[in-house]
Motif scaffolding. Structure first.
Motif: not given
Length: 288
Positions: A232-244, A246-255
């Protein structure tokens, strides 16, 4: 203490394996970086460097813990970086989808138990529906609903519904059919109607099955909400946080987002279990 010792032992083992994995997966990059910069380090210093990279291949547990703490307790809940904010966005669609899925699952189960044609025709299709990967189905649901003007919360809730109705339907079918033949014969001896058999025998007998299946369903609903946020291209939510991340290689944020999702899942399952125990006590069921 002995009750929690096995759990703590397994948890400690996971942490140890995680640290070892972080070292071996981050070491090649750190070794290459040190060679290019001409930095010489001792083994202890090198290990410390692999555990403190800003964008590690596998973040160390303490890096994830610090990120989780900062973005949970040190951010305003309205901040776009707050995990509480993102968790609430995902939770809203999770609860709505769980509500839809529970109601749909109960209605399907009642129909299957009382209508022979539905038992023979509907149940195989319900089982077959769960063989479709949700990652393939979610974008289709989003696109179709967007074409009719439905965006935002509803598509994510319907994806959650798709995952959560199945365990409820299967569990309720098992529960509604759980009364023994002797009890059903006794109700027939009293000339009880089908409605009386349902409300006074089948439904009370299905309550433990219902709440057991609801604990599975609420966890599945959370997964559906997170997956629904990806296309959905959401800008908020856990899924959006994971997607963001992944885009910027922020593995700490992903975990850290994964940990937040796990915490939400534990809270949801615990809440459903507590409501189930209270309901059973109110019905006079003795605790096991």
């Amino acid at each position: 203490m002995s009750r929690y010792l096995p759990v703590l032992t397994i948890l400690a083992g996971i942490v140890v394996v995680w640290y070892l994995g972080a070292y071996f997966m981050n070491a090649p990059f750190q070794r290459n970086l040190n060679e290019r910069t001409g930095t010489e380090t001792t083994f202890t210093e090198f290990v410390g460097q692999t555990m403190s990279q800003p964008k590690p291949t596998l973040p160390a547990p303490h890096q994830v813990a610090v990120n989780f703490f900062e973005n949970t307790f040190l951010r305003k809940v309205t901040s776009g970086r707050s995990l509480v904010y993102h968790s609430w966005v995902t939770l809203s669609s999770t609860l709505l989808g769980f509500l839809f899925g529970t109601v749909l699952g109960i209605l399907i189960a009642v129909g299957i138990v009382h209508v022979l044609a539905l038992d023979r025709s509907l149940m195989p299709w319900i089982i077959a529906s769960q063989t479709i990967p949700i990652l393939a189905l979610a974008p289709m649901i989003v696109v179709v609903l967007a074409a009719v003007g439905l965006t935002g919360l509803i598509p994510k809730a319907l994806i959650s519904t798709y995952l959560s109705f199945f365990p409820v339907a299967v569990g309720m079918v098992k529960g509604l059919r759980s009364p023994e033949t002797a009890y059903l014969d006794l109700m027939h001896t009293y000339n009880a109607s089908r409605a009386n058999v349902f409300w006074k025998l089948r439904l009370p007998a299905s309550v433990p099955f219902l709440f057991a299946s609801m604990k599975v369903a609420v966890a599945a609903s959370l997964v559906g909400a997170i997956v629904g946020e990806l296309p959905t291209g959401a800008v908020a939510g856990i899924g959006a946080k994971l997607l963001g991340g992944a885009y910027y290689s922020q593995t700490i944020d992903i975990f850290a987002a994964l940990v937040a999702g796990s915490v939400v899942a534990v809270l949801l399952v615990t809440t459903v279990g507590a409501v189930g125990r209270m309901t059973e006590r109110a019905m006079g069921v003795r605790p096991a």
